[in-house]
Design an enzyme around this catalytic site. Structure first.
Site, short mmCIF file in Angstrom:
data_model
loop_
_atom_site.label_atom_id
_atom_site.label_comp_id
_atom_site.label_asym_id
_atom_site.label_seq_id
_atom_site.Cartn_x
_atom_site.Cartn_y
_atom_site.Cartn_z
N ASP A 252 5.61 80.78 76.33
CA ASP A 252 4.54 81.80 76.37
C ASP A 252 3.38 81.40 77.28
OD1 ASP A 252 5.91 83.48 74.65
OD2 ASP A 252 4.89 82.79 72.86
N HIS B 131 5.13 89.75 75.28
CA HIS B 131 4.65 89.09 74.06
C HIS B 131 3.55 89.94 73.43
CE1 HIS B 131 4.01 85.61 71.43
NE2 HIS B 131 2.73 85.90 71.50
N GLY C 193 14.89 96.82 69.61
CA GLY C 193 15.32 97.31 70.91
C GLY C 193 14.52 98.45 71.49
C1 GRF Z 1 7.97 93.21 71.01
O1 GRF Z 1 6.83 93.50 70.27
C2 GRF Z 1 7.74 92.03 71.90
O2 GRF Z 1 6.42 91.86 72.26
C3 GRF Z 1 8.18 90.88 71.04
O3 GRF Z 1 9.25 91.37 70.29
C4 GRF Z 1 9.11 92.77 70.11
C5 GRF Z 1 10.40 93.43 70.49
O4 GRF Z 1 10.41 94.78 70.15
N1 GRF Z 1 8.52 89.76 71.88
P1 GRF Z 1 11.67 95.68 70.48
O5 GRF Z 1 12.90 94.98 69.93
O6 GRF Z 1 11.74 95.85 71.96
O7 GRF Z 1 11.42 96.96 69.77
#
Ligand code: GRF
Length: 192
Positions: free
Chosen positions: A143, A106, A15
Site C-alpha cells: 500500500d 485501496h 467484484g
Molecule cells: C474495494 O473497496 C477496494 O478498495 C478494496 O477491496 C474492495 C473491493 O470491492 N481493496 P469489490 O470487490 O470491487 O466490490
C-alpha cells in the site's frame, strides 16, 4: 472513449470494481482469483470472461501460486494488472514481472489506514472527519507505491461501515478507470 489496454483483474471479493470496468467497456481479458466462490469470480463466469482460479491450497508456496498466476496472465496477453479487492500480497517475482503495470485500489486516503482489509472500519472507529480511496502503483512495499489518484469522502455522523463503504466505492468506480486512462496515456505501449 476508453483505452483498449488489455486488463487482467485480480479479485477476491464481491467484484463491484470488476463489474464497473466491464460495464465501462474496458477490455478485461483475464480475471484471476484466489477465492473461486467470490462474487467477482461468479461475475466472470456469468460474463464468459477468462477466469483463472488460484486457490492457495493447490500450491506449496505463495511464490509458486504467483508464478502460476503470472504465467496464466501473460498467456492471456495482459498488459496492465488491476488489483480490485485482491486480498493477498503479491510476491516480488510477480511485481518485478509487471513493474509499473500493477494498479491497486485501496479504501482510504493512503498512507492513512494502510495494510489489511479493514481500512473503512478503522477510519470509522478513529473519528477522522474525512477518508476516501486511493489508486496507486503496486510495489513490494504494501500500500505504499506511487499514488496516481485519490478521492476524499467526508464522514457523516450517522455513518455505518456499510454506508461509508458504499460512498467510498462510488468514488473507486470513478477514479480507477481514470487511473487506467492516465497510465495508458503515459505509456502508450504497456506491453512487456
Ligand atoms: C474495494 O473497496 C477496494 O478498495 C478494496 O477491496 C474492495 C473491493 O470491492 N481493496 P469489490 O470487490 O470491487 O466490490
Amino acid at each position: 472513449m476508453t483505452s483498449d489496454v488489455r486488463l487482467g483483474v485480480l479479485a477476491s471479493g464481491k467484484g463491484s470494481n470488476l463489474r464497473n470496468l466491464v460495464e465501462r467497456a474496458y477490455s478485461v481479458v483475464a480475471v484471476a482469483t484466489n477465492r473461486p466462490s467470490c462474487g467477482a469470480a461468479q461475475f466472470a463466469r456469468e460474463r464468459g470472461l477468462a477466469l483463472g482460479e488460484f486457490s492457495q491450497r493447490r500450491f506449496a508456496s505463495r511464490e509458486e501460486r504467483d508464478m502460476a498466476m503470472l504465467g496464466w496472465l501473460c498467456r492471456q496477453g495482459v498488459e496492465l494488472v488491476v488489483n480490485a479487492g485482491y486480498d493477498r500480497i503479491l510476491s516480488p517475482c510477480f511485481t518485478a514481472a509487471f513493474r509499473g503495470r500493477i494498479l491497486n485500489v485501496h479504501p482510504s486516503l493512503l498512507p492513512e489506514f494502510a495494510g489489511g482489509m479493514d481500512a473503512v472500519e478503522r477510519a470509522l472507529a478513529s473519528g477522522v472527519r474525512t477518508t476516501g480511496c486511493t489508486v496507486h502503483l503496486v510495489t513490494d512495499d504494501v500500500d505504499a507505491g506511487p499514488i496516481l489518484l485519490q478521492a476524499a469522502v467526508p464522514l457523516r455522523s450517522d455513518d455505518t461501515v456499510e454506508s461509508l463503504k458504499a460512498r467510498i466505492q462510488a468514488e473507486e468506480h470513478r477514479i480507477l478507470p481514470e487511473a487506467i486512462e492516465i497510465l495508458a496515456q503515459k505509456s502508450p505501449s504497456l506491453r512487456p
